[in-house]
Design an enzyme around this catalytic site. Structure first.
Site, PDB file in Angstrom:
ATOM      1  N   GLY A 166      30.434   9.226 -30.318  1.00  0.00           N
ATOM      2  CA  GLY A 166      29.282   9.857 -31.305  1.00  0.00           C
ATOM      3  C   GLY A 166      28.041   9.496 -30.863  1.00  0.00           C
ATOM      4  O   GLY A 166      27.934   8.087 -30.364  1.00  0.00           O
ATOM      5  N   CYS A 167      26.867  10.073 -31.404  1.00  0.00           N
ATOM      6  CA  CYS A 167      25.635   9.494 -30.841  1.00  0.00           C
ATOM      7  C   CYS A 167      25.217   8.201 -31.867  1.00  0.00           C
ATOM      8  O   CYS A 167      24.689   7.396 -31.185  1.00  0.00           O
ATOM      9  CB  CYS A 167      24.441  10.649 -31.385  1.00  0.00           C
ATOM     10  SG  CYS A 167      24.795  11.284 -32.868  1.00  0.00           S
ATOM     11  N   TYR A 168      25.620   8.207 -32.952  1.00  0.00           N
ATOM     12  CA  TYR A 168      25.125   7.012 -33.908  1.00  0.00           C
ATOM     13  C   TYR A 168      25.837   5.590 -33.372  1.00  0.00           C
ATOM     14  O   TYR A 168      25.432   4.755 -33.146  1.00  0.00           O
ATOM     15  CB  TYR A 168      25.571   7.297 -35.260  1.00  0.00           C
ATOM     16  CG  TYR A 168      24.497   8.154 -36.148  1.00  0.00           C
ATOM     17  CD1 TYR A 168      23.217   7.908 -36.148  1.00  0.00           C
ATOM     18  CD2 TYR A 168      25.044   9.165 -36.860  1.00  0.00           C
ATOM     19  CE1 TYR A 168      22.292   8.792 -36.961  1.00  0.00           C
ATOM     20  CE2 TYR A 168      24.204  10.021 -37.344  1.00  0.00           C
ATOM     21  CZ  TYR A 168      22.958   9.808 -37.604  1.00  0.00           C
ATOM     22  OH  TYR A 168      22.014  10.539 -38.224  1.00  0.00           O
ATOM     23  N   THR A 224      26.949   5.139 -30.273  1.00  0.00           N
ATOM     24  CA  THR A 224      26.429   4.893 -28.992  1.00  0.00           C
ATOM     25  C   THR A 224      25.032   3.785 -29.131  1.00  0.00           C
ATOM     26  O   THR A 224      25.354   2.888 -28.522  1.00  0.00           O
ATOM     27  CB  THR A 224      25.920   6.175 -28.120  1.00  0.00           C
ATOM     28  OG1 THR A 224      27.202   6.871 -27.832  1.00  0.00           O
ATOM     29  CG2 THR A 224      25.316   5.755 -26.954  1.00  0.00           C
ATOM     30  N   GLU A 265      17.048   9.174 -31.922  1.00  0.00           N
ATOM     31  CA  GLU A 265      17.791   8.686 -32.756  1.00  0.00           C
ATOM     32  C   GLU A 265      17.301   7.315 -32.625  1.00  0.00           C
ATOM     33  O   GLU A 265      17.322   6.748 -31.636  1.00  0.00           O
ATOM     34  CB  GLU A 265      19.447   8.808 -32.442  1.00  0.00           C
ATOM     35  CG  GLU A 265      20.192   8.586 -33.711  1.00  0.00           C
ATOM     36  CD  GLU A 265      21.571   9.143 -33.489  1.00  0.00           C
ATOM     37  OE1 GLU A 265      21.776  10.243 -33.643  1.00  0.00           O
ATOM     38  OE2 GLU A 265      22.481   8.404 -32.844  1.00  0.00           O
TER      39      GLU A 265
END
Lengths: 373, 373, 373, 373
Positions: free
Chosen positions: D176-178, D180, D269
């Site tokens: 997931g982006c978070y 990462t 992000e």
């Protein structure tokens, strides 16, 4: 072409400079060997533009510290403020071998000749060499041009309209962002006699990067966000440039109405252009003609009927998106032209010019897809 | 006036409803006693609009659950979708005492008369009662009007132009946001014969709240932010409304060119209007006439020469800011009109109408300063 | 109170000044009679802030040109840069009758006494009088305080915590925006011994207006839009201010972790605060205590369980919205506090202080609903 | 490698799909031969994403209409919603030759074997194969996993941490982006024992594209612009994923505090991470260790002391920018990690994985400079 062009960017600390660098670091045939900036001379590029770190770029230096012949440039992008640009380019051409200069020297030989050491092509992104008429320049820019001999010889670097001249060009003046969007829409239609040259009204909208990185209150986030307004109504300096090229296309002087607006976005430029059709011509005819003219133009995309150009679909790319609609007022049509002001409106077009000037494929290094979201 | 008007807002869960409530909770002569919403019926207003908590407002209920006479409203704001609005208002007027209905009943007496219980004035914010011509309505909205007897009697609620009619009005149709900005600029100039009625080109830009709170992909943040584009070119439904009123002002049918654009901001609407001047008239004459006409209009501000309207200077307020500039094309002028689409373009104007309909000072509850930043 | 307070705003050309004026023009008991600004002295307020035209405000003048006793102010809002503020206020208090000054004069009588002409209360929005400890001031602001005798007597103007002191105050120092949001959340919990004073971590996010109207590259639209980043990590000047007040509440020195971030929006401030609970205390207990403490506080809204504060729900208003959530890490809770940095974080709070200082209802002129959209 | 990989993108009409395509059309070793989308099946890609027109891409088709073996894919990117993803991938692996499937078939031979026709590698961008523990999956996603045999064999596709496993992988689950952004910062520090595994607090901020293209009120422009707020406090589904990987790095179970916030920007992000240092360790030690570990990692950039990661410096690129600061609270440090959620947080990382899985240079097609402005 295996050899990499040795490239210099003068005025590398502004947004135009940044976008030149962004595109050039991925260009397979270019190598940046010189970056200049005055106020930020001595700094690394990543300290000025953190996003450009990691590419092994040279530090920013002052123009005064450039060792001109030694740096052995093939091409210089000049992203300096207008007025500055003309002086720098004039000086530069006296320091290096340059075909325009050779010609000038041939015309009036001088002791400068022996200082010519190499050959460098110049791509100017300022307004200094766009106007062929030196009086018009003086009138709109409030001062006499300091390099009139160059001004009249520079090529107007809108490749879709002047490809051959650009290919042979030694000093290319990249069009302004507003003129780029306007001319790609209007010039073919005027050349073909499909629209009237009178009563052309251009309502233009631009993102804020078009205003540059200078410290003006009107460029502050809080002043711009959640708001919009027109500016420069009736006296924006892109007007004579647009009129110059429309006049060439129409074969007679053209006066336009042009009103730019500031829109709360970083990039993007959209022009809504109101035109009168020649008798018997329809909006569909305009579209068909565009499709014909731009059939092989890699960066101009003519929308199908009903398709609507948007800045989001060109963001970050060298594209120009064109659409045309019937107006409710009989005998009129509405043209819509969208570009990214920093790319097709400035840095991307400059590189497109470079490609043509050096015999590269026009699209080299410029085929990135637009970035949406 | 000490008594508070008992106010209902139908369709309170949209942005127009929200702004009505925002303004009404600070209005010294109004008390909100009814809020309806269909999909969100049963919820508290703070669950739908957290910013409106703390004002002791009633919960949202379905229209079907309103006990019409019992609620004893003095005025209803109808912020429903068009088509719905006409049916609801028609039904409403059959449930409560209403002067238009009385008149209709007088014309064709029926058993409905005995159902009339009280008097309520209706202020409609939808498009349903703006067009006086029922055929035009059918043509642009794709269906026959269901309350044509009301449609032809409704007052067009642009107080600066129709103050007296509004004061006597029982059913007032608030103008669309685009028409408001356009008409305040154009109508006085046409009435005075200062500009031509032909070739009026309106290039309009709006924030996203104008598109409402409906779930459409094109309203998503990511689709809108950092981008702009035109929409509805040649067929936006505000066109016949603008043409209706310009036609009245000019004394003859008027066809306009009108192109709206979506701009990445919440609020604000700006129109750049290109007009042809009558012989011998200058841009300065237009400004002087505006200043004369709007001298006593509390919400219209005519900029001094050179002054530029901006949406930021009207944000959140009921103001309209007007500016005029000479065009470079001889015989032409450029008008600029800025409003907050949700206030002067919708909810604020509705309250301005309410004030007039009930003999209150026009500015009551509407003198908040614009919010900048 | 029928009489209107005669109000002066020093430093009226910044965003804080603008929001003071926005709120004061609608305040029923205030009349702005003096506006100062240095760089823009001589201009009308509408030329500096077009949105504030039409209220009959005085032109901006230089501080040097204020005729102090003659202007007969009841209250001065001082929205000047720190360091400047202390000198101006010191000088001001020597020019007009002031209770603090009288007291000082009483302590050390001097020839200044005869220059005292009237009584004026001072509300300072700078950082100059927030820190009671003059050494701490010197350490964080890099210079010795020039009015230490005033610094130690100023009231910290957070009315929810110091209402009585504010009511009696003659010189009130309005808290910083970050401290306001933090202290309203934390102080009651520390006072009640519900959370630990150690390991308080404040992750703060602010809109750009908090950075003021100064011409810095980092405040340009293009630098801020479509991006975010932390700043001032470990050394932001609001830290000692927060620690000062938390220390008072905890009865012992407190050291916090505080990291502010810049968010691409004009207004709004949100703090996410990570705290350790005392043994046996739950997140629900914190909420219950807030509700108890703030039961009568008109501007603090404690969300029901699950309710989430958002800057959009306080935009333009004097509200503080508080929420609390269980952390997944046992023994911890997450507090969320949202304010409008220019209102409750600055100008609104200043006016709330004025209301209390002059015996007005605390909410006078401050009950506008938040503006959403 | 001259041959182009035949690539399919399942779920091509979302933002993740769009960014995969944006990057793949410029990838020198990839050719998109299949694009699927359900609701938009039958449409051209330019009708769904105008910015992706002009690349000769196939039209969108329904998954049901894919002729699996015939399409002869080398690699499939699966950008489908979670839950859907697992079923599609399970089915897909039963339709084509796949090394994981072969292994499974070997373990429990079945009639499926003869349906294996070719070899295809699968890169999943959903959450379905990130959690190795099937019970954890069920707990957080509210349903039992439908392909548990695959779940436990999938490789966690964070190349900086699992390069070798990715190179050999047949089914790679992209983080997931978070996770990462969090793991790139934290894992090396935990592995090296430089920070405590307790009390890790992650305050995360994301642009809106992370919420996908689904029609939710909370994703509307007007709801998001000019505002920010936390969401999913205490129960965001990226928490168990982060904890899984931190647990591996720490060699013991780890519980984190994780709070995401929605920020009004399209992309980007940023995580601000509060950690406790092991005794004797300084913030400088953390930086030095990062620099050592990531010395050869082409996409991770560790800022020099004082350097501040910002989303603007990674926008549109596959970079992760890391910075570390001393906290004012003794024994603590503040880590800052910035990525583009759609690139390094999703599509770019997926292509990075593809490069490794097929023996290409890790950076192939991913070296575009970030786009600023």
């Amino acid at each position: 072409m295996d050899k990499k062009l040795r490239v210099g960017v003068l005025g590398a600390s502004g947004y135009t400079g940044a976008d030149l660098i962004r595109l050039l670091v991925c260009h397979p045939n270019a190598e940046i060997v010189l970056l200049t900036a005055e106020r930020k001379a001595g700094q690394s590029i990543e300290s000025v533009f953190p996003h450009l770190g990691g590419y092994g770029l040279p530090d920013l230096i002052s123009l005064d510290d450039v060792e001109w012949p030694a740096v052995e440039l093939d091409v210089v992008f000049c992203a300096l403020p207008h007025a500055t640009s003309q002086e720098v380019i004039k000086g530069l051409l006296h320091s290096v071998k340059h075909s325009i200069l050779e010609e000038l020297v041939a015309e009036s030989p001088s002791s400068l000749a022996d200082r010519i050491q190499g050959e460098v092509k110049v791509i100017d992104l300022s307004a200094d060499f766009r106007l062929r008429n030196t009086e018009t320049y003086g009138e709109w820019y409030g001062r006499a041009h300091q390099a009139t001999e160059l001004q009249t010889k520079a090529v107007y670097g809108l490749p879709e309209l002047y490809r051959e001249a650009v290919e042979k060009g030694a000093l290319v003046a990249c069009p302004g962002c507003y003129p780029t969007a306007a001319l790609l829409a209007l010039v073919p239609l005027l050349r073909a006699g499909l629209i009237e040259a009178e009563d052309i009204i251009i309502d233009a909208k631009s993102g804020v990067s078009g205003a540059g990185r200078s410290l003006k209150e009107s460029n502050l986030f809080v002043e711009v966000a959640e708001a919009m307004h027109p500016y420069g109504v009736g006296h924006h300096r892109h007007m004579p440039e647009i009129e110059q090229e429309l006049g060439v296309a129409a074969g007679k002087p053209v006066t336009i109405s042009f009103t730019p607006h500031l829109v709360p976005m970083n990039r993007g430029e959209l022009e809504t252009i109101y035109v009168r059709l020649k008798d018997g011509v329809s909006a569909d005819d305009l579209r068909a003609h565009w499709m014909d003219v731009y059939d092989l133009a890699p960066f101009v995309q003519v929308m199908e009927k009903g398709g609507m150009p948007s800045t989001r679909a060109v963001r970050g790319s060298n594209r120009c998106s064109l659409g045309v609609f019937e107006d409710r007022m009989p005998g009129r049509a509405i043209l819509v032209s969208a570009i990214d002001n920093l790319v097709k409106g400035s840095s991307g077009q400059a590189i497109q010019n470079m490609n043509l000037m050096f015999g590269l494929d026009e699209t080299t290094g410029l085929m990135q897809a637009p970035m949406f979201p």
